[in-house]
Design an enzyme around this catalytic site. Structure first.
Site, PDB file in Angstrom:
ATOM      1  N   HIS A   1     -16.619 -44.829  29.518  1.00 10.52           N
ATOM      2  CA  HIS A   1     -17.392 -43.981  28.757  1.00 10.52           C
ATOM      3  C   HIS A   1     -18.998 -43.871  29.062  1.00 10.52           C
ATOM      4  O   HIS A   1     -19.632 -44.639  29.579  1.00 10.52           O
ATOM      5  CB  HIS A   1     -17.342 -44.491  27.323  1.00 10.52           C
TER       6      HIS A   1
ATOM      7  N   ASN B   1      -3.799   0.924  33.531  1.00  9.96           N
ATOM      8  CA  ASN B   1      -4.652   1.909  33.198  1.00  9.96           C
ATOM      9  C   ASN B   1      -5.767   1.486  32.322  1.00  9.96           C
ATOM     10  O   ASN B   1      -6.898   1.959  32.300  1.00  9.96           O
ATOM     11  CB  ASN B   1      -4.122   3.027  32.675  1.00  9.96           C
TER      12      ASN B   1
ATOM     13  N   ALA C   1     -20.775 -48.678  29.485  1.00  7.91           N
ATOM     14  CA  ALA C   1     -21.105 -47.423  28.782  1.00  7.91           C
ATOM     15  C   ALA C   1     -22.784 -47.007  29.084  1.00  7.91           C
ATOM     16  O   ALA C   1     -23.453 -48.102  29.115  1.00  7.91           O
ATOM     17  CB  ALA C   1     -21.100 -47.679  27.232  1.00  7.91           C
TER      18      ALA C   1
END
Length: 455
Positions: free
Chosen positions: A360, A224, A377
């Protein structure tokens, strides 16, 4: 034995304070009424009738594509009036009546109610609860037979002490409904036509009342307001977590684990806190999922490690691969056996070959990378020219130095080496070293500018 189903879904749900009907609030990424429909569909009924009211178009849109008949209750005059609107669309057979805001009701409980109710009976699902506040009470005589159902607003002090409540779920033949529904009167505080009055009519007509109970109390709980919705969400998730743990998976904290779809698991997996499962996800054996990960529509094979704060969506991670931490694997990726998608790496529509590593700070988009490659990287595959996406192909054993940009479409041959800081715009032959950067110069006569200071 035929069966018709009526689902009452006309209510507004004012306490939700929402722009959509109550039955379209979501639990475990599905609307409340979708949960109910899914449970009754497993009963293989001849027809399902959904009674709509407030914002009926939204309800119909949410259930589009399912074999459902929609009936509009123009005025919300109570549950008895709602079922009366559905009556012309029902077949001459047993009718199962339930609500669209009771999402955890199981097929097993409904099946038991239907199977134990004869054509000339009235089947009623009741439950014993610790806190019956706001719920209709089951009144029995001194012999234990059900005599009536009294709504809380109409109950006296003695009746309010009763712990057995009406769930609002019934099974009754259409012939009985045709007789009883027109007889219901709105002689109550709410001035509504209560379906519960059929209990009184059943007693008067000497119709046997068959009472069954749910397996678990939470199955009959309605929604409800948003507090109740949140409570049921946790009940659902805890129940799912317990089933998963029973299959041989360890979950660090079941209270901080969400499945918003389907999860198929192998054995001896470990799932850390705050993991969210969306869509269809499959985990192999010995999979480790770190904290705060989101897995969506993906396959994770045996011995894979998904480290913390990573996302995998619409992809496959092959055996022994590692993803993360803080990695994002977007749709249509295939991370091969033993490959690594490391921290702050994003991959999209990319094949990362067996044993290859992008450890990375890398973006790999629309790429096909061979086996045993090293992606340094800061490498970026520049796949978009502003209109179209282009592919980067990297052969086996290639080495891509850090901070390099590969301007697609481009091919890097097998065993080739790209020097750090290079911008590659042309194909690189196999086993070649390629360097594309400005020559380093030393200027010993240069002087740095000096800021003027206030005198």
């Amino acid at each position: 034995m035929g069966l018709s189903v009526v689902i009452l879904a006309a209510g507004k749900g004012s306490r939700m304070n929402s722009n959509k009907p109550k039955v379209l609030q979501t639990l475990a990424a599905k609307t409340l009424i979708e949960h109910v429909v899914s449970s009754v569909e497993k009963l293989n009924p001849d027809n399902i009738v959904v009674v709509t009211g407030h914002l009926k178009e939204q309800v119909e849109d949410a259930l589009q594509g399912r074999n459902i008949t929609f009936v509009y209750q123009q005025q919300q005059l109570g549950t008895g009036h709602a079922v009366l609107q559905a009556l012309p669309y029902l077949k001459e057979q047993k009718v199962l009546i339930l609500y669209g805001d009771v999402p955890l009701i199981s097929t097993e409980v409904l099946e038991n109610l239907v199977d134990t109710t004869n054509d000339d009976d009235l089947g009623v699902l009741t439950a014993f609860v610790e806190n019956p506040q706001g719920l209709g009470r089951i009144v029995r005589d001194k012999f234990g037979a059900v005599t009536e159902i009294v709504e809380e607003k109409d109950a006296n002090d003695i009746q309010r002490q009763i712990k057995e409540i009406n769930t609002g779920i019934y099974c009754v033949h259409k012939n009985l409904l045709q007789k009883w529904l027109p007889e219901i009167k709105a002689n109550n505080v709410q001035k509504e036509y209560y379906l519960t009055d059929i209990i009184t009519f059943a007693k008067a007509d000497h119709v046997s009342i068959n009472v069954t109970h749910p397996i678990n109390e939470f199955e009959i709980l309605g929604v409800n307001d948003r507090t109740q919705l949140a409570s049921l969400e946790r009940v659902w998730q805890r129940n799912v977590a317990e089933k998963i743990m029973a299959k041989g998976v360890s979950i660090a904290d079941p209270n901080r684990f969400d499945v918003r779809g389907n999860l198929d698991v192998g054995k001896d997996c470990w799932i850390d806190i705050n993991v969210i499962i969306k869509g269809n996800v499959k985990l192999g054996n010995n999979v480790v999922i770190g904290a705060n990960c989101i897995l969506k529509n993906c396959i994770i094979e045996d011995n894979v490690r998904i480290k913390s704060n990573s996302m995998v969506d619409g992809s496959i991670i092959r055996e022994g691969a590692i993803v993360g931490p803080f990695a994002r694997v977007r749709p249509e990726c295939d991370v091969k056996e033993g490959a690594v998608i490391g921290n702050f790496v994003e991959a999209k529509k990319t094949i990362l070959g067996k044993g290859s590593k992008a450890s990375h700070l890398t973006y790999l988009g629309d790429s096909e990378i061979g086996a045993n490659c090293n992606i340094g990287a800061g490498v970026i595959t520049c796949n978009y020219d502003g209109v179209n996406k282009h592919k980067t192909v990297i052969g086996d054993y290639a080495f891509i130095g850090s901070d390099s940009q590969l301007i697609a479409p481009v091919n890097i041959g097998q065993g080739a080496t790209v020097g750090a800081g290079s911008t590659i715009v042309k194909d690189v032959p196999a086993d070649n070293l390629v360097i594309s950067r400005a020559r380093q110069r030393h200027i010993d006569t240069w002087q740095r500018s000096v800021k003027k200071t206030d005198k």
